[in-house]
Design an enzyme around this catalytic site. Structure first.
Site, PDB file in Angstrom:
ATOM      1  N   PHE A 240       0.853  -1.205   0.000  1.00  0.00           N
ATOM      2  CA  PHE A 240       0.000   0.000   0.000  1.00  0.00           C
ATOM      3  C   PHE A 240       0.884   1.250   0.000  1.00  0.00           C
ATOM      4  O   PHE A 240       0.734   2.147   0.822  1.00  0.00           O
ATOM      5  CB  PHE A 240      -0.944   0.031   1.207  1.00  0.00           C
ATOM      6  N   ASN A 290      -2.801  -5.820  -6.512  1.00  0.00           N
ATOM      7  CA  ASN A 290      -3.587  -5.956  -5.291  1.00  0.00           C
ATOM      8  C   ASN A 290      -2.696  -6.561  -4.210  1.00  0.00           C
ATOM      9  O   ASN A 290      -2.172  -7.671  -4.385  1.00  0.00           O
ATOM     10  CB  ASN A 290      -4.799  -6.852  -5.550  1.00  0.00           C
ATOM     11  N   CYS A 352      -4.859   3.224  10.405  1.00  0.00           N
ATOM     12  CA  CYS A 352      -5.229   4.638  10.530  1.00  0.00           C
ATOM     13  C   CYS A 352      -6.716   4.809  10.812  1.00  0.00           C
ATOM     14  O   CYS A 352      -7.250   5.906  10.686  1.00  0.00           O
ATOM     15  CB  CYS A 352      -4.833   5.410   9.273  1.00  0.00           C
TER      16      CYS A 352
END
Length: 408
Positions: A240, A290, A352
């Protein structure tokens, strides 16, 4: 004599308000004494007549009142907002030293007594997001004060870009829009919406118009530096990656190689640009994929290709209802990362999402470690950088969990 409309709250709200929490929900209001319109300042009182505070009212939002003051003597004029801005800016100059002050969060909503307002600084450009109707009505005073305070610090602001292009504004009755803010205290807007920042010695192009949030995730600044301290000589997998934040910090920290992965084609494009900007193309590669698929493939191959894995996913849990599925997602990526790493390898992992509390996150990590047959040796437990301050009386202001482990 007080002239604001009174909102009387129930016992439940009173208990929370007396701890210092700045929100009053609609169902907590027992009665109203007087009339008001959305965005007006109102006084909040207990049923026994005790003054709690003054804040912006909104019947559209679930949050009926967002408190801005607990001082009955406050006058909410230009000088009031000037003081608020001065306090916020002075705090950042204290906790963000030197170059770190050049790109940091200057206003962090309730934590700075300016509900719903975010202002980030990228060199001479400010990016603002306003999610509270009342604050939106006084933003000109706040922006003017902020430009003036920064000018006193020797910082000339060239423009303020508003990123009010988020659906959550609908909940407060605010229209969505984005663009340069125009005012007589600002010069003509810059010709470009892209600026280059320096974070921990790494250069990044920040697109304030199209980048996520306000253009860059400033809250991970010192967490990226902490990860970089472990990266020397390591083969790193950055999952990510967004625009390459952790990947480039790891490379600058001396990583042997870094593979960065993100599902967004635009994020990959920006990461590639940042790789070349820093001359790190021989160390860092980036691919559009992904992350779940990548981790599954590596797990099935049972190869130990990486000795440092970084997991910085988006907020899987954006609401309490989404928490169950989000927890499954967090566990899946962490469990697979632990299985992929060799004994003695390193893991950086974070969440987060406010709804994924630190207690839940730690419990999930412990379960993933047990299911993977490994132990976690904690190196550091961290949170968001101090320009995103956490109010202990408002848990919503603390959202980022970040852990560094050795997997043994």
């Amino acid at each position: 004599m007080r002239t604001f409309t009174k909102l009387i709250i129930n016992k439940k709200a009173e208990r929370l308000a007396l701890t210092g929490h700045p929100w009053v929900y609609g169902e907590e209001v027992v009665r109203t004494e007087g009339e008001y319109e959305t965005g007006d300042l109102v006084d909040v009182y207990t049923e026994k007549g005790r003054y709690i505070g003054t804040g912006f009212a909104n019947d559209i939002s679930k949050i009926r009142v967002r408190l801005v003051s607990r001082n009955a003597n406050d006058c909410f004029d230009e000088a009031f907002w000037q003081r608020r801005v001065s306090y916020a800016a002075a705090y950042r100059r204290t906790v963000m030293k030197g170059r770190d002050f050049e790109c940091c969060r200057l206003i962090h909503g309730d934590a700075d007594g300016m509900p719903g307002l975010t202002v980030d600084r990228y060199n001479d450009i400010l990016v603002a997001r306003t999610l509270c109707y009342g604050t939106d009505a006084v933003k000109k005073r706040i922006f003017k004060a902020l430009v003036g305070v920064l000018n006193e610090y020797g910082v000339a602001i060239s423009g303020i870009y508003e990123r009010n292009d988020v659906k959550v504004r609908d909940l407060d009755g605010l229209a969505q829009h984005k663009g340069w803010y125009e005012a007589d205290f600002l010069p003509e807007p810059p010709a470009t919406v892209v600026t280059t920042i320096n974070e921990n010695g790494v250069l990044y192009d920040v697109d304030v118009e199209n980048g996520q949030k306000t253009g860059f995730f400033l809250d991970q600044k010192y967490n990226r530096a902490a990860a970089a301290r472990l990266a020397a000589g390591k083969r790193v997998l950055d999952c990510f990656t967004h625009t390459g934040g952790f990947a480039l910090n790891a490379a600058a920290g001396g990583a042997l190689s870094v593979r960065a992965v993100d599902i967004s084609a635009e994020a990959v494009r920006q990461t590639e640009a940042n790789i070349y900007k820093n001359g790190l193309s021989e160390v860092v590669t980036v691919e559009e994929a992904n992350v779940f698929d990548v981790l599954t493939e590596l797990t099935e191959k049972k190869k130990k290709d990486y000795d440092f894995i970084i997991l910085d996913p988006p907020a899987f849990a954006k609401s309490a209802k989404a928490l169950h599925n989000a927890r499954r997602g967090y566990k899946e990526i962490n469990l697979k990362a632990m299985r992929i790493l060799p004994r003695g390898g390193y893991l950086a992992t974070c969440s987060c999402s406010h709804f994924m509390t630190d207690e839940l996150f730690r419990r999930m990590l412990a379960e993933a470690a047990a299911d993977s047959g490994v132990s976690l040796r904690q190196i550091e437990g961290r949170q968001q950088s101090p320009d995103h301050p956490i109010l202990w009386n408002a848990g919503e202001t603390g959202y980022l969990k970040f852990y560094l482990f050795q997997v043994v």
